[in-house]
Design an enzyme around this catalytic site. Sequence first.
Site, short mmCIF file in Angstrom:
data_model
loop_
_atom_site.label_atom_id
_atom_site.label_comp_id
_atom_site.label_asym_id
_atom_site.label_seq_id
_atom_site.Cartn_x
_atom_site.Cartn_y
_atom_site.Cartn_z
N TYR A 57 0.86 -1.18 0.00
CA TYR A 57 0.00 0.00 0.00
C TYR A 57 0.90 1.24 0.00
CZ TYR A 57 -4.03 -2.89 1.44
OH TYR A 57 -5.04 -3.82 1.53
N GLY A 208 -18.58 -1.44 -1.13
CA GLY A 208 -18.44 -1.50 -2.58
C GLY A 208 -17.55 -0.42 -3.13
N ARG A 209 -16.47 -0.10 -2.39
CA ARG A 209 -15.50 0.94 -2.77
C ARG A 209 -16.18 2.30 -2.94
NH1 ARG A 209 -10.88 -1.82 -3.47
NH2 ARG A 209 -11.07 -4.02 -3.99
N SER A 213 -21.85 3.85 -0.25
CA SER A 213 -21.72 4.90 0.77
C SER A 213 -22.93 5.81 0.81
CB SER A 213 -20.47 5.75 0.50
OG SER A 213 -20.65 6.51 -0.69
#
Length: 335
Positions: A57, A208-209, A213
């Site tokens: 990352y 779901g990325r 949201s």
Amino acid sequence: MMQTRTLGRTGPTVSALGLGAMGMSGAYGEADRDESIATVHAALDAGVTLIDTGDFYGMGHNELLLAEALRGRDRDGYQLSVKFGQMRGPGPVFGPQDNRPEAVKNFLAYSLTRLGVDHIDVYRPARLDPAVPVEETVGAIKEMIDAGYVRHVGLSEVDAATIRRAHAVHPIADLQIEYSLLSRAVEAEVLPTLRELGIGLTAYGVLGRGLLSGRWKAGQTAGPGDFRAFSPRFASGNVEHNLALVEALRRIAEAKGCTVAQLAIAWVAAQGADAGDIVPLVGARTRARLAEALPAAQLDLTADDLAEIEEAVPAGAARGDRYPSALMSALGVGN
């Protein structure tokens, strides 16, 4: 009071929600360093103990960031889950997975140094390396457990057969895999296998990325460095369909007195409510998003709620793969 879960029969006891730190190192565009550190502090203060990262990352940036955020904190007060093996090049270049035993030990040495700790709580290959039997990789992690550098073995994005082979070498604490209302392939074979063997599941991508949201809008574009610019589920023609599913969830959430994000997180947690074996990872990179996510741990979904959610977003309802086609082949299960 944050509830806890035990990862599998042999794994650590962790908070019922975990913090996924990937977004703090550029995966979804530029992140604010000070805000990221403040978010880690806020999570710990709220009782979140499980923190997930990967040595790739930001090419080590995420581990160094976490080292700064965790400095001065009681090492027994949090658990670090670290993925390894994903090779990178300069810029947004991904290479193959390297799970050779000698590479496992090399990656671990760098992670321990960057994180500034003497052990990793759960150490896991990020993906399966087709050139290396999983037994050899798990065997190398077991050696590091025996040496005191690692506490537990984890897996990530592998199928049921691979889980069985790995578990035969050393007990697996948990499988980390994408699981959300939009990604439910794990339910067919993987989740039953985990429960048979007594292995936990840490679920990433529970929102779901960002699709779940409640804030992503049709026509919205991803910024520089944002993974979603290449995600099939965010592509024109797919994203509109997927956002219609979100609107159906919004009506349920409003009736429940919660946000769409809280509903989506609580749904994932509810799939393991009886067994206590699923821990959602929340990829918050700001205190505001963390504050929104935390109440999901106390959100009680009734059987009627779950049936209504299932009707609104049945399995397989999402349009588009969860990764670009070039990365789908590295996954043990599909969508």
